[in-house]
Design a protein around this motif. Structure first.
Motif, PDB file in Angstrom:
ATOM      1  N   GLY A   1      15.936   0.881 -20.759  1.00  0.00           N
ATOM      2  CA  GLY A   1      15.034   0.755 -22.259  1.00  0.00           C
ATOM      3  C   GLY A   1      13.883   0.650 -21.722  1.00  0.00           C
ATOM      4  N   LYS A   2      14.126  -0.039 -21.006  1.00  0.00           N
ATOM      5  CA  LYS A   2      12.266  -0.144 -20.359  1.00  0.00           C
ATOM      6  C   LYS A   2      11.008   0.810 -21.363  1.00  0.00           C
ATOM      7  N   LYS A   3      10.201   0.056 -21.776  1.00  0.00           N
ATOM      8  CA  LYS A   3       8.865   1.068 -22.386  1.00  0.00           C
ATOM      9  C   LYS A   3       8.630   2.242 -20.981  1.00  0.00           C
ATOM     10  N   ILE A   4       8.057   1.632 -20.015  1.00  0.00           N
ATOM     11  CA  ILE A   4       7.850   2.284 -19.092  1.00  0.00           C
ATOM     12  C   ILE A   4       8.767   3.716 -18.502  1.00  0.00           C
ATOM     13  N   ILE A   5      10.149   3.292 -18.953  1.00  0.00           N
ATOM     14  CA  ILE A   5      10.987   5.069 -19.057  1.00  0.00           C
ATOM     15  C   ILE A   5      10.734   5.331 -19.923  1.00  0.00           C
ATOM     16  N   LEU A   6      11.434   4.907 -21.793  1.00  0.00           N
ATOM     17  CA  LEU A   6      11.136   5.618 -22.388  1.00  0.00           C
ATOM     18  C   LEU A   6       9.870   6.311 -22.909  1.00  0.00           C
ATOM     19  N   ASN A   7       8.469   5.976 -21.747  1.00  0.00           N
ATOM     20  CA  ASN A   7       6.772   6.766 -22.402  1.00  0.00           C
ATOM     21  C   ASN A   7       7.230   7.540 -21.661  1.00  0.00           C
ATOM     22  N   GLY A   8       7.859   7.869 -20.906  1.00  0.00           N
ATOM     23  CA  GLY A   8       7.905   8.022 -19.384  1.00  0.00           C
ATOM     24  C   GLY A   8       8.510  10.335 -20.526  1.00  0.00           C
TER      25      GLY A   8
ATOM     26  N   THR B   1      23.112  13.350 -12.795  1.00  0.00           N
ATOM     27  CA  THR B   1      22.312  14.624 -13.052  1.00  0.00           C
ATOM     28  C   THR B   1      20.951  14.170 -14.044  1.00  0.00           C
ATOM     29  N   LEU B   2      21.737  13.836 -14.897  1.00  0.00           N
ATOM     30  CA  LEU B   2      20.204  13.481 -15.747  1.00  0.00           C
ATOM     31  C   LEU B   2      18.443  12.472 -15.444  1.00  0.00           C
ATOM     32  N   LEU B   3      19.855  11.452 -14.264  1.00  0.00           N
ATOM     33  CA  LEU B   3      18.341  10.639 -14.000  1.00  0.00           C
ATOM     34  C   LEU B   3      18.047  11.776 -12.599  1.00  0.00           C
ATOM     35  N   GLN B   4      18.547  12.505 -12.617  1.00  0.00           N
ATOM     36  CA  GLN B   4      17.810  13.238 -11.748  1.00  0.00           C
ATOM     37  C   GLN B   4      16.643  14.307 -11.694  1.00  0.00           C
ATOM     38  N   LYS B   5      17.059  14.467 -13.071  1.00  0.00           N
ATOM     39  CA  LYS B   5      16.358  15.782 -14.138  1.00  0.00           C
ATOM     40  C   LYS B   5      14.814  15.046 -14.306  1.00  0.00           C
ATOM     41  N   ILE B   6      15.392  13.655 -14.481  1.00  0.00           N
ATOM     42  CA  ILE B   6      14.350  13.036 -15.214  1.00  0.00           C
ATOM     43  C   ILE B   6      12.806  12.551 -13.915  1.00  0.00           C
ATOM     44  N   TYR B   7      13.899  11.997 -12.977  1.00  0.00           N
ATOM     45  CA  TYR B   7      13.185  12.225 -11.602  1.00  0.00           C
ATOM     46  C   TYR B   7      11.853  12.892 -11.545  1.00  0.00           C
ATOM     47  N   ALA B   8      12.662  13.938 -11.065  1.00  0.00           N
ATOM     48  CA  ALA B   8      11.894  15.293 -10.803  1.00  0.00           C
ATOM     49  C   ALA B   8      10.952  16.014 -11.991  1.00  0.00           C
ATOM     50  N   SER B   9      11.106  15.565 -12.852  1.00  0.00           N
ATOM     51  CA  SER B   9       9.807  15.606 -14.276  1.00  0.00           C
ATOM     52  C   SER B   9       8.948  15.028 -13.734  1.00  0.00           C
ATOM     53  N   GLN B  10       9.145  13.701 -13.240  1.00  0.00           N
ATOM     54  CA  GLN B  10       8.125  12.642 -13.094  1.00  0.00           C
ATOM     55  C   GLN B  10       7.292  12.633 -11.835  1.00  0.00           C
ATOM     56  N   ALA B  11       8.252  13.180 -10.886  1.00  0.00           N
ATOM     57  CA  ALA B  11       7.409  13.818  -9.208  1.00  0.00           C
ATOM     58  C   ALA B  11       5.690  14.317  -9.001  1.00  0.00           C
TER      59      ALA B  11
ATOM     60  N   VAL C   1       0.801  -1.424   0.130  1.00  0.00           N
ATOM     61  CA  VAL C   1       0.452  -0.214  -0.058  1.00  0.00           C
ATOM     62  C   VAL C   1       0.607   1.409   0.655  1.00  0.00           C
ATOM     63  N   SER C   2       2.573   1.206   0.888  1.00  0.00           N
ATOM     64  CA  SER C   2       2.814   2.271   0.728  1.00  0.00           C
ATOM     65  C   SER C   2       3.772   3.062  -0.892  1.00  0.00           C
ATOM     66  N   GLN C   3       4.067   0.803  -1.492  1.00  0.00           N
ATOM     67  CA  GLN C   3       4.488   1.769  -2.409  1.00  0.00           C
ATOM     68  C   GLN C   3       3.608   2.031  -3.884  1.00  0.00           C
ATOM     69  N   ALA C   4       1.951   1.872  -3.610  1.00  0.00           N
ATOM     70  CA  ALA C   4       0.881   2.244  -4.145  1.00  0.00           C
ATOM     71  C   ALA C   4       1.096   3.569  -4.873  1.00  0.00           C
ATOM     72  N   ASP C   5       1.279   4.348  -4.167  1.00  0.00           N
ATOM     73  CA  ASP C   5       1.820   6.796  -4.619  1.00  0.00           C
ATOM     74  C   ASP C   5       3.046   6.045  -5.555  1.00  0.00           C
ATOM     75  N   GLU C   6       3.701   5.418  -5.613  1.00  0.00           N
ATOM     76  CA  GLU C   6       4.916   5.494  -6.414  1.00  0.00           C
ATOM     77  C   GLU C   6       4.773   5.231  -7.794  1.00  0.00           C
ATOM     78  N   SER C   7       4.907   5.581  -8.616  1.00  0.00           N
ATOM     79  CA  SER C   7       5.216   5.315 -10.439  1.00  0.00           C
ATOM     80  C   SER C   7       5.351   4.578 -10.587  1.00  0.00           C
ATOM     81  N   PRO C   8       5.608   3.334 -11.458  1.00  0.00           N
ATOM     82  CA  PRO C   8       6.294   2.182 -11.819  1.00  0.00           C
ATOM     83  C   PRO C   8       7.552   3.001 -12.325  1.00  0.00           C
ATOM     84  N   MET C   9       7.600   4.099 -12.987  1.00  0.00           N
ATOM     85  CA  MET C   9       8.439   5.231 -13.801  1.00  0.00           C
ATOM     86  C   MET C   9       9.405   4.765 -12.373  1.00  0.00           C
ATOM     87  N   ILE C  10       9.200   6.484 -11.516  1.00  0.00           N
ATOM     88  CA  ILE C  10       9.943   6.729 -10.121  1.00  0.00           C
ATOM     89  C   ILE C  10      10.679   5.403  -9.271  1.00  0.00           C
ATOM     90  N   LEU C  11       9.570   4.077  -9.159  1.00  0.00           N
ATOM     91  CA  LEU C  11      10.299   2.825  -8.890  1.00  0.00           C
ATOM     92  C   LEU C  11      11.952   2.597  -9.123  1.00  0.00           C
TER      93      LEU C  11
END
Length: 144
Positions: A95-102, A134-144, A16-26
């Protein structure tokens, strides 16, 4: 019996606590943790690696920069035998679609106008890792 009920309850609470996080963020969180492990176990080598300079990166260039990082991960030298396969694992995860589609979607003419590849330079492995994080943090921040 009581112990198994407690374990099931704990697992249910965690889910339940993990449900708030999107699969991309995880996934990005796992990748960033793995990168930190690699960074600590990395051999300091004089090898230059082609790296996008992330502070100069335009949004239309994020996908091509991520692809460049994924491709060049295999050039890192890792000392810990347990971590030898982690760069390939990170590359697969990113390389997963969950990342690339975001990632930001740009029209081909916008990507061409941005001249993405012009911000790539040869850097040492430590700078490569900093730019990648830095790039991953930028992507992460755009999804949060």
């Amino acid at each position: 019996m009581k112990a198994s009920v407690c374990v099931l309850f704990a697992v249910a609470c965690w889910l339940v606590s993990q449900a708030d996080e999107s699969p991309m963020i995880l996934t990005l969180g796992k990748v960033m943790n793995d990168l930190e492990k690699i960074k600590k176990a990395m051999v300091k080598s004089p090898t230059s690696i082609n790296s996008p300079i992330t502070n100069e990166l335009k949004d239309c260039c994020i996908a091509s920069a991520l692809e460049s990082f994924r491709h060049n991960l295999t050039r890192l030298s890792v000392t810990d035998a347990k971590l030898k396969k982690v760069p390939a694992k990170i590359s697969r995860e990113l390389g997963k679609k969950i990342i690339l589609n975001g990632l930001p979607i740009c029209k081909p003419e916008e990507t061409q106008k941005a001249q993405c590849e012009s911000s790539y330079r040869e850097v040492n492995s430590q700078t490569f890792m900093q730019n990648f994080q830095t790039l991953l943090q930028k992507i992460y921040a755009s999804q949060a």
